[in-house]
Design a protein around this motif. Structure first.
Motif, PDB file in Angstrom:
ATOM      1  N   GLU A   1       0.811  -1.229   0.000  1.00 53.43           N
ATOM      2  CA  GLU A   1       0.000   0.000   0.000  1.00 53.43           C
ATOM      3  C   GLU A   1       0.842   1.277   0.000  1.00 53.43           C
ATOM      4  O   GLU A   1       0.413   2.304  -0.522  1.00 53.43           O
TER       5      GLU A   1
ATOM      6  N   THR B   1      -8.874  -1.650  -3.545  1.00 49.54           N
ATOM      7  CA  THR B   1      -8.915  -2.944  -2.845  1.00 49.54           C
ATOM      8  C   THR B   1      -7.737  -3.809  -3.275  1.00 49.54           C
ATOM      9  O   THR B   1      -7.242  -3.672  -4.394  1.00 49.54           O
TER      10      THR B   1
ATOM     11  N   ALA C   1      -3.046  -7.762   4.217  1.00 50.11           N
ATOM     12  CA  ALA C   1      -3.555  -6.463   4.703  1.00 50.11           C
ATOM     13  C   ALA C   1      -2.617  -5.304   4.372  1.00 50.11           C
ATOM     14  O   ALA C   1      -3.051  -4.164   4.241  1.00 50.11           O
TER      15      ALA C   1
ATOM     16  N   ASN D   1      -2.439  -3.005  -1.111  1.00 48.53           N
ATOM     17  CA  ASN D   1      -3.676  -2.414  -1.586  1.00 48.53           C
ATOM     18  C   ASN D   1      -3.622  -2.338  -3.108  1.00 48.53           C
ATOM     19  O   ASN D   1      -2.584  -2.681  -3.700  1.00 48.53           O
TER      20      ASN D   1
ATOM     21  N   ARG E   1      -9.733  -1.961   4.245  1.00 45.87           N
ATOM     22  CA  ARG E   1      -8.333  -1.756   4.615  1.00 45.87           C
ATOM     23  C   ARG E   1      -8.095  -0.329   5.103  1.00 45.87           C
ATOM     24  O   ARG E   1      -8.692   0.612   4.563  1.00 45.87           O
TER      25      ARG E   1
ATOM     26  N   GLY F   1     -13.258  -8.560   6.548  1.00 47.50           N
ATOM     27  CA  GLY F   1     -13.321  -7.505   5.529  1.00 47.50           C
ATOM     28  C   GLY F   1     -14.700  -6.890   5.359  1.00 47.50           C
ATOM     29  O   GLY F   1     -15.620  -7.099   6.158  1.00 47.50           O
TER      30      GLY F   1
END
Ligand code: 16G
Ligand code: MG
Length: 730
Positions: free
Chosen positions: A83, A120, A126, A129, A217, A354
């Protein structure tokens, strides 16, 4: 002359010197330059984050190597990575989506265009992303954009950005068909008026919209803001932004789909024809708002489900008057279809920590509201026990459909132990709720009091079978079997026992490359009703427009015939031949209603775990509360083995035959064939199968093996892994 003006001139010169260039200026120059400027500015600040660690680590390596390391591919379903590296990609994808909404329409000027961005990383870790892009129809953004998107998101210089934008414009033009002039004209109208919107033929003012959504997230909120910034570069007068917050991926697809449908319907029905254009514009806006509201999504699915399990009260009272022959016919034909829709134990849904948890909660609230408002008892006939929500732990950690399917075991998290799933009916969705698998785990007492857990999985293949067989039955009962083709699209990962079972039962199948977009396309292109599921649980049933219209027309005709028939029966209640006719009509009508309810329950845009749960639960109830074990036992899966192999460059592997074979590197396929026919495994085992393919989401090669026993699978797999290492290490 400013440097940006110089850039434009240089680019135009370069274009003019190329004979084949037909695309100039789909994206307005002001927006293009601002976009490039911001990307370059971001590169100089936030790019330390973008290329971050790898850049430092790679400092001593060659330039080429450095680029390769940091290149983020457009994977099987969009961009996905750590991410911390996603900000520039989210920004650029926001701009891409805005351009798709504003310019990619096939130029029906009566259409308010829309597109979507979902932040997503689905079933992934986790800390990852990603971005999934949605086209104007609510589908996955077309493949024709992928190369340009990848180049755009990885470009590091103004020149690279402009080149990528040129390629992107070409893809847009392809989408527009040959109506570039019309689109340009619209653009001129838009920029010369002070309104924030677009005029269509009838003077109605409409605005292209980008819908934004994200899974649960933590990094999602930040990345959606980035993506919105990217979209805004196109200009407020060209595109409107609608942020739908935390939603499932299929919900966001649905909003975009519903947007387009609302506009299409508005103009087709000439709604508010008598009103002036300001009033009509307001009407259209309201219509879009209602259609794309979250409530519309949940109500559609919930009402679809309730219609699916509807009991025919009239049928019950008619039974009392029917003679024995009729009763037998009903028994054979009708009872197989519908049963008293109570009696299935609750379904425990693992929501992968989620967004699925949040969405299912909303669905249940809609059922509650229906019950409260109308006292409709049917809404009690779905009992979902939701487990593993976003507050329960990191998304997908030891839970979720990917974990369950790949490891063949029940979820095991801090809040929901494996034990909590034992002896229950269970299902599992993934981190963005577009995959679904069912499973059960039984605990058997053993002699010395220890316990053995039996794990049974109904994966995408078994979802396909249940759904396809149900639909075949309904089409047959509706008298439409000769008019509608139905088949299943699947991938190379489908179990050999599944394809054999389909063949044995005369169900046509077609194999497609991995990835929703490929299987979706195969289902759409090959059948009037195309059922598709990847083994991992992505899927749905697609009804062609022609089929939906046919079902609707038959339904109207049948209802008309029914009422005439009832009228005749009332006049002469003792005629058994007429009663027999009446029962057949009832069966047909019921099947048509069931098909209609099925269509309503399904998310028409994309495979959706929420609508799949409703559909499967409905079918199991209609099938007389079919127990999980019975569904699972429809056929027995062959043992399989799936592994990952890390190689220097996975892209050296090239596949064909829907990824069941590879053409490169040379010699690898021959080696795999030799392994399959060698003494590693019994030569009489005709079910042996193995293939390798480069992953589209991870930097690895995937190996798949199946055989009639687990030991053989293991042996073949080890050999194939060795072959991959050998052939890919140069
Ligand atoms: C993505 C795809 C999925 C596919 C998987 C394969 C979508 C929405 N998702 O999750 O369909 O099965 O990738 O991954 O298209 P792989 O290429 O790493 O095996
Ligand atoms: Mg997913």
């Amino acid at each position: 002359m400013g440097s940006s003006q110089r850039e434009v001139q240089q680019r135009q010169k370069a274009k003019a010197s190329r004979d084949d260039v037909v695309v100039v200026g789909v994206i307005p120059e002001d927006a293009r330059l601002e976009f490039v400027r911001l990307c370059c500015a971001e590169k100089n600040t936030a790019k330390s984050n973008f290329f971050g660690k790898e850049k430092e680590e790679e400092a001593n390596h060659t330039k080429k190597k450095k680029k390769k390391k940091t290149w983020i591919p457009y994977g099987t379903a969009g961009f996905r990575c750590d991410e911390t590296a996603m900000d520039p990609i989210a920004f650029r994808c926001g701009f891409i989506a805005a351009c798709v909404a504003a310019f990619s329409s096939k130029s029906s000027r009566k259409r308010t265009r829309a597109s979507g961005v979902v932040v997503t990383a689905s079933h992934n870790h986790a800390k990852d992303n990603g971005v999934k892009l949605v086209d104007g129809e609510g589908n996955v953004l077309g493949e024709r954009y992928e190369g340009a998107c990848e180049a755009l998101c990885n470009a590091t210089t103004a020149k690279e950005l402009h080149d990528a934008l040129d390629a992107f414009e070409e893809a847009i033009v392809e989408d527009q068909g040959n109506n570039v002039a019309e689109v340009k004209e619209e653009e001129e109208e838009r920029t010369t008026t002070t309104t924030t919107t677009t005029n269509d033929d009838s003077g109605i003012v409409v605005a292209p919209v980008v819908y934004f959504g994200r899974d649960a997230r933590e990094s999602g909120a930040r990345l959606v803001e980035k993506a919105k910034e990217g979209a805004k570069v196109l200009g407020n007068n060209r595109v409107e932004i609608r942020d739908r917050g935390v939603v499932t991926t299929p919900m966001l697809h649905y909003f975009v789909y519903a947007h387009g449908k609302a506009v299409e319907e508005f103009f087709a029905k000439e709604e508010g024809k008598e009103e002036d254009k300001c009033v009509r514009t307001e009407m259209l806006r309201k219509k879009i708002d209602v259609a794309t509201h979250e409530a519309a999504y949940f109500e559609r699915a919930a009402v679809g489900y309730l219609s699916l399990i509807e009991e025919d009260e009239e049928e019950k009272s008619a039974d009392g008057n029917a003679n024995t022959t009729l009763n037998n016919i009903r028994k054979n034909v009708v009872e197989g279809l519908r049963s008293n829709a109570t009696g299935l134990p609750p379904l425990h849904i693992d929501c992968a920590n989620g967004v699925g948890f949040v969405a299912f909660e909303k669905l249940l609230a809609v059922f509650d509201a229906i019950r409260e408002k109308s006292g409709d008892k049917r809404s009690e006939q779905i009992e979902l026990v939701l487990k593993n929500g976003p507050k329960d732990g990191p998304v997908n950690l030891n839970c979720g459909s990917d974990f369950v399917q790949k490891n063949q075991r029940a979820p095991d998290t801090a809040t929901c132990s494996r034990q909590s799933f034992v002896n229950q009916r269970c299902a599992s969705v993934d981190g963005d709720c577009d995959r679904l698998v069912y499973f059960s785990i039984e605990e058997e007492e053993e002699e010395e009091n220890s316990s053995k857990k039996n794990f049974l999985l109904c994966d995408g293949d078994k979802l396909s079978i249940l759904l396809a067989f149900f639909l075949i039955e309904q089409i047959f009962l509706a008298g439409l079997a000769h008019k509608i083709s139905l088949g299943i699209a699947h991938t190379a990962y489908s179990n050999g026992a599944f394809t054999k079972f389909c063949e044995k039962n005369g169900v046509e199948t077609v194999c497609a490359k991995t990835g929703v977009k490929n299987v979706h396309k195969a289902a759409e292109e090959n059948f009037d009703i195309g059922v598709y599921f990847e083994s991992n649980g992505h899927g749905t049933a697609l009804f062609s427009k022609k089929t939906v219209e046919m079902i609707e027309k038959e339904l109207v005709d049948e209802l008309t015939r029914m009422s005439l028939e009832q009228e005749r029966n009332r006049r002469n209640a003792s005629s058994s031949s007429k009663s027999l006719q009446s029962v057949i009509l009832t069966t047909k009508l019921k099947a048509l209603l069931t098909l209609k309810a099925t269509i309503q329950t399904i998310n028409p845009a994309i495979g959706d775990a929420i609508s799949s749960v409703l559909l499967i639960e409905g079918i199991l109830r209609i099938k007389g509360n079919m127990p999980f074990a019975e569904w699972h036992a429809m056929y027995r899966d062959l043992p399989t083995k799936q592994t990952k192999v890390k190689v220097k460059d996975r892209t050296v592997i090239e596949c064909f035959d829907s990824e069941r074979k590879c053409s490169k590197p040379e010699g690898l396929q021959k080696r795999i064939d030799e392994i399959l026919s060698s003494s590693v495994s019994s030569s009489t085992d005709s079910s042996k199968r193995a293939f390798v393919r480069p992953s589209g989401t991870e930097d690895i090669v995937r190996v798949y093996v199946e055989a009639s026993d687990a030991e053989t699978c293991e042996k073949i797999c080890t050999k194939v892994e060795e072959a991959v290492v050998e052939f890919c290490s140069f």
